[in-house]
Design an enzyme around this catalytic site. Structure first.
Site, PDB file in Angstrom:
ATOM      1  N   GLU A  84      10.892  18.628 -24.978  1.00 47.89           N
ATOM      2  CA  GLU A  84      10.195  18.941 -23.846  1.00 47.89           C
ATOM      3  C   GLU A  84      10.883  20.279 -23.244  1.00 47.89           C
ATOM      4  O   GLU A  84      10.203  20.896 -22.289  1.00 47.89           O
ATOM      5  CB  GLU A  84      10.246  17.736 -22.952  1.00 47.89           C
ATOM      6  CG  GLU A  84       9.667  16.435 -23.304  1.00 47.89           C
ATOM      7  CD  GLU A  84       8.022  16.460 -23.156  1.00 47.89           C
ATOM      8  OE1 GLU A  84       7.367  17.420 -22.872  1.00 47.89           O
ATOM      9  OE2 GLU A  84       7.436  15.467 -23.703  1.00 47.89           O
ATOM     10  N   GLU A 111      -3.788  17.893 -12.008  1.00 47.32           N
ATOM     11  CA  GLU A 111      -4.183  18.401 -13.558  1.00 47.32           C
ATOM     12  C   GLU A 111      -5.828  18.738 -13.243  1.00 47.32           C
ATOM     13  O   GLU A 111      -6.357  18.061 -14.218  1.00 47.32           O
ATOM     14  CB  GLU A 111      -4.033  17.417 -14.166  1.00 47.32           C
ATOM     15  CG  GLU A 111      -3.722  17.860 -15.541  1.00 47.32           C
ATOM     16  CD  GLU A 111      -3.052  16.991 -16.745  1.00 47.32           C
ATOM     17  OE1 GLU A 111      -2.130  16.541 -16.441  1.00 47.32           O
ATOM     18  OE2 GLU A 111      -3.986  16.679 -17.762  1.00 47.32           O
ATOM     19  N   HIS A 161       0.419  12.191 -29.612  1.00 44.08           N
ATOM     20  CA  HIS A 161      -0.293  11.086 -29.256  1.00 44.08           C
ATOM     21  C   HIS A 161      -0.747  10.257 -30.361  1.00 44.08           C
ATOM     22  O   HIS A 161      -0.512   9.087 -30.671  1.00 44.08           O
ATOM     23  CB  HIS A 161      -1.309  11.065 -28.100  1.00 44.08           C
ATOM     24  CG  HIS A 161      -1.757   9.803 -27.687  1.00 44.08           C
ATOM     25  ND1 HIS A 161      -1.325   8.999 -26.561  1.00 44.08           N
ATOM     26  CD2 HIS A 161      -3.134   9.141 -28.416  1.00 44.08           C
ATOM     27  CE1 HIS A 161      -2.108   7.941 -26.598  1.00 44.08           C
ATOM     28  NE2 HIS A 161      -3.022   8.018 -27.712  1.00 44.08           N
ATOM     29  N   ARG A 208       0.879  -1.229   0.033  1.00 41.96           N
ATOM     30  CA  ARG A 208      -0.030   0.014  -0.022  1.00 41.96           C
ATOM     31  C   ARG A 208       0.766   1.437   0.029  1.00 41.96           C
ATOM     32  O   ARG A 208       0.324   2.386   0.389  1.00 41.96           O
ATOM     33  CB  ARG A 208      -0.979  -0.069   1.153  1.00 41.96           C
ATOM     34  CG  ARG A 208      -2.030  -1.203   1.088  1.00 41.96           C
ATOM     35  CD  ARG A 208      -3.181  -0.533   1.974  1.00 41.96           C
ATOM     36  NE  ARG A 208      -4.281  -1.730   1.782  1.00 41.96           N
ATOM     37  CZ  ARG A 208      -4.363  -2.821   2.635  1.00 41.96           C
ATOM     38  NH1 ARG A 208      -3.637  -2.495   3.631  1.00 41.96           N
ATOM     39  NH2 ARG A 208      -5.288  -3.435   2.604  1.00 41.96           N
ATOM     40  N   HIS A 262       0.920  17.296 -27.177  1.00 45.74           N
ATOM     41  CA  HIS A 262       0.939  16.074 -26.676  1.00 45.74           C
ATOM     42  C   HIS A 262      -0.525  15.264 -27.148  1.00 45.74           C
ATOM     43  O   HIS A 262      -0.311  14.034 -27.423  1.00 45.74           O
ATOM     44  CB  HIS A 262       0.663  15.676 -25.188  1.00 45.74           C
ATOM     45  CG  HIS A 262       2.035  15.777 -24.621  1.00 45.74           C
ATOM     46  ND1 HIS A 262       3.015  16.824 -24.731  1.00 45.74           N
ATOM     47  CD2 HIS A 262       2.964  14.915 -23.918  1.00 45.74           C
ATOM     48  CE1 HIS A 262       3.888  16.546 -24.180  1.00 45.74           C
ATOM     49  NE2 HIS A 262       4.076  15.237 -23.549  1.00 45.74           N
ATOM     50  N   HIS A 285       8.785   9.241 -28.191  1.00 48.88           N
ATOM     51  CA  HIS A 285       7.761  10.340 -27.573  1.00 48.88           C
ATOM     52  C   HIS A 285       8.182  11.662 -27.790  1.00 48.88           C
ATOM     53  O   HIS A 285       7.340  12.741 -28.294  1.00 48.88           O
ATOM     54  CB  HIS A 285       7.898  10.245 -26.209  1.00 48.88           C
ATOM     55  CG  HIS A 285       6.843  10.954 -25.358  1.00 48.88           C
ATOM     56  ND1 HIS A 285       5.369  10.983 -25.535  1.00 48.88           N
ATOM     57  CD2 HIS A 285       7.289  12.125 -24.565  1.00 48.88           C
ATOM     58  CE1 HIS A 285       4.758  11.845 -24.808  1.00 48.88           C
ATOM     59  NE2 HIS A 285       5.729  12.397 -24.129  1.00 48.88           N
ATOM     60  N   LYS A 333       3.380  12.024 -11.691  1.00 44.46           N
ATOM     61  CA  LYS A 333       2.646  10.944 -12.749  1.00 44.46           C
ATOM     62  C   LYS A 333       3.489   9.643 -12.854  1.00 44.46           C
ATOM     63  O   LYS A 333       4.608   9.669 -13.583  1.00 44.46           O
ATOM     64  CB  LYS A 333       2.448  11.892 -14.139  1.00 44.46           C
ATOM     65  CG  LYS A 333       1.438  12.798 -13.958  1.00 44.46           C
ATOM     66  CD  LYS A 333       1.363  13.003 -15.513  1.00 44.46           C
ATOM     67  CE  LYS A 333       0.033  14.201 -15.535  1.00 44.46           C
ATOM     68  NZ  LYS A 333      -0.247  14.666 -16.983  1.00 44.46           N
ATOM     69  N   ARG A 370      -1.867  22.417 -14.967  1.00 48.38           N
ATOM     70  CA  ARG A 370      -0.862  21.356 -15.159  1.00 48.38           C
ATOM     71  C   ARG A 370      -1.152  20.992 -16.678  1.00 48.38           C
ATOM     72  O   ARG A 370      -0.282  20.412 -17.485  1.00 48.38           O
ATOM     73  CB  ARG A 370      -1.137  20.248 -14.277  1.00 48.38           C
ATOM     74  CG  ARG A 370      -0.059  19.151 -14.714  1.00 48.38           C
ATOM     75  CD  ARG A 370       0.361  18.277 -13.341  1.00 48.38           C
ATOM     76  NE  ARG A 370       1.293  17.456 -13.921  1.00 48.38           N
ATOM     77  CZ  ARG A 370       2.094  16.541 -13.105  1.00 48.38           C
ATOM     78  NH1 ARG A 370       1.520  16.462 -11.939  1.00 48.38           N
ATOM     79  NH2 ARG A 370       2.952  15.476 -13.420  1.00 48.38           N
ATOM     80  N   LYS A 411       8.412  23.456 -14.376  1.00 47.96           N
ATOM     81  CA  LYS A 411       7.717  22.305 -14.000  1.00 47.96           C
ATOM     82  C   LYS A 411       7.253  22.327 -12.522  1.00 47.96           C
ATOM     83  O   LYS A 411       6.066  21.843 -12.141  1.00 47.96           O
ATOM     84  CB  LYS A 411       8.360  20.852 -14.407  1.00 47.96           C
ATOM     85  CG  LYS A 411       7.455  19.709 -14.107  1.00 47.96           C
ATOM     86  CD  LYS A 411       7.186  18.898 -15.281  1.00 47.96           C
ATOM     87  CE  LYS A 411       6.060  17.660 -14.559  1.00 47.96           C
ATOM     88  NZ  LYS A 411       6.043  16.566 -15.509  1.00 47.96           N
ATOM     89  N   ASN A 452       0.810  19.759 -21.360  1.00 50.70           N
ATOM     90  CA  ASN A 452       0.587  18.480 -22.548  1.00 50.70           C
ATOM     91  C   ASN A 452       0.284  19.484 -23.724  1.00 50.70           C
ATOM     92  O   ASN A 452       0.061  18.684 -24.838  1.00 50.70           O
ATOM     93  CB  ASN A 452      -1.055  18.051 -22.416  1.00 50.70           C
ATOM     94  CG  ASN A 452      -1.342  17.268 -21.130  1.00 50.70           C
ATOM     95  OD1 ASN A 452      -0.212  16.551 -20.463  1.00 50.70           O
ATOM     96  ND2 ASN A 452      -2.275  17.283 -20.437  1.00 50.70           N
TER      97      ASN A 452
HETATM   98  N1  GLY Z   1       4.118  15.383 -18.641  1.00 49.75           N
HETATM   99  C1  GLY Z   1       3.266  16.173 -18.314  1.00 49.75           C
HETATM  100  C2  GLY Z   1       3.019  16.064 -16.827  1.00 49.75           C
HETATM  101  O1  GLY Z   1       3.849  15.862 -16.043  1.00 49.75           O
HETATM  102  O2  GLY Z   1       1.994  16.688 -16.310  1.00 49.75           O
END
Ligand code: GLY
Length: 366
Positions: free
Chosen positions: A185, A237, A253, A121, A249, A267, A143, A242, A227, A246
């Protein structure tokens, strides 16, 4: 040495950017060892280069490194690998106070972070990102995910690390293509909300890609600061802040899906082309001056990153690409939020985009 904090109340954590940090890793991590051991999760490529350095750094520290090395590549972000890692940790007698150390790029960071979220857990974890993309993006912000047959990153959690240790010197052994993909990025932070930083990238991008230590450190520190700030404002998000990360993206994607999430288009390359498309589409909708979109394309092109469908090696109909977008986890109530831009450094979230119009735009793009 630069220390940046992700401000998340009791879950706040430091990110240390220090050239040569790997040589001093035992000092940096000694406080995280439980029962005088650390669990290191890595992949076979990174492990070959960096495990000997880690072992040398820990020699005589009294801390045992218990190492699990996995196949390199996206295929390790799988249920099967998660099962193998968790079974291995349990067989080693992992405890909740133990710390997992992700030594690798985005795949290892995501898999380790998700493993740490669910084993017993939840146990502790630290990130030592070894690719530019992981240093400037995926190791920061919590994430974590694995892929499923339904798509990428669909199974996961927000799980913040306790500490991120970034050594820019480890990038010296990163293949050029991976460095360039990570640089996409870096540019993203300029395009989102920092026009001056984009101007800096235009002037210094080739130095970053030539691994000039000063330019590389500045790119990393600036990106991580940006960031950390965004994550501190909108960890999960929820507010739309946040979501700005993207940018590129959603288009990206679709390009990755079309190329089978393979080495044909990695990517960061897909994000590069996706950002150029997002700016192109912003021009079509009348948000953005065409000259700004051209600046974006031209910088991407100058550093040899994909900047349109052709340079991303994608030759598919707009509808086919939009079909890929519909599997995006951001789909909500039949619509997909898009990151568009009023100009460089002025990105925003548009919730009124019609996918039919996106398909037409893609058909008309060269
Ligand atoms: N890579 C996008 C984020 O971390 O929100």
């Amino acid at each position: 040495m630069t220390q940046i904090t992700v401000e998340l109340g009791e879950h706040s954590y430091p990110i240390l950017v220090e050239p040569g940090a790997l040589e001093r890793v035992a000092t940096h991590l000694q406080g995280y060892a439980n029962n005088r051991r650390l669990f290191i999760l890595t992949d076979e490529n990174v492990g070959r280069h960096l495990l000997p350095k880690l072992q040398t750094a820990f020699a005589g520290s009294g801390i045992d490194l218990v190492v699990k090395s996995m196949p390199a590549g996206e295929s390790s972000k799988s249920w099967r690998q998660l099962e193998l890692v968790t079974d291995w940790l349990l067989a080693q007698g992992v405890e909740r106070s133990d710390t997992l150390v992700a030594l690798g790029g985005g795949v290892i960071g995501d898999l380790t972070g998700f493993t740490a979220a669910i084993v017993k857990r939840g146990c502790r974890f630290v990130q030592i990102p070894t690719s530019l993309l992981a240093q400037v993006d995926s190791s920061v912000g919590g994430k974590t995910a694995i892929n499923s047959s339904a798509g990428k990153n669909l199974i996961g959690s927000f799980n913040q690390p306790l500490f991120v240790l970034i050594d820019p010197l480890v990038l010296n052994s990163l293949p050029d293509r991976e460095l360039r993909a990570g640089y996409a990025e870096v540019i993203k932070y300029g395009l989102i909300s920092d026009a001056d930083f984009f101007t800096w990238c235009e002037a210094n991008g080739s130095d970053v890609l030539n691994r000039d230590p000063e330019a590389l450190s500045k790119a990393i520190i600036h990106s991580v600061r940006a960031k950390a700030l965004i994550v501190g404002e909108d960890e999960k998000e929820l507010s739309g802040r946040r979501a700005l990360l993207n940018l590129g993206h959603t288009f990206g994607h679709a390009l990755e899906a079309e190329t089978g999430f393979s080495d044909k288009l990695v990517h960061g390359e897909a994000v590069a082309a996706g950002m150029a498309l997002a700016f192109g589409y912003s021009v079509r909708r009348g948000h953005c001056d065409p000259a700004e979109a051209e600046r974006v394309r031209s910088h991407l092109k100058s550093v040899n990153l994909p900047h349109d469908l052709a340079s991303a090696s994608v030759n598919a109909s707009g509808q086919r690409l939009v079909d890929h977008m519909m599997h995006d986890k951001k789909m909500s109530g039949g619509t997909l939020p898009f990151l568009l831009a009023n100009g460089i450094g002025q990105s925003f979230l548009a919730k009124d985009v019609e996918l039919e119009d996106v398909a037409k735009f893609l058909d008309e793009s060269d």
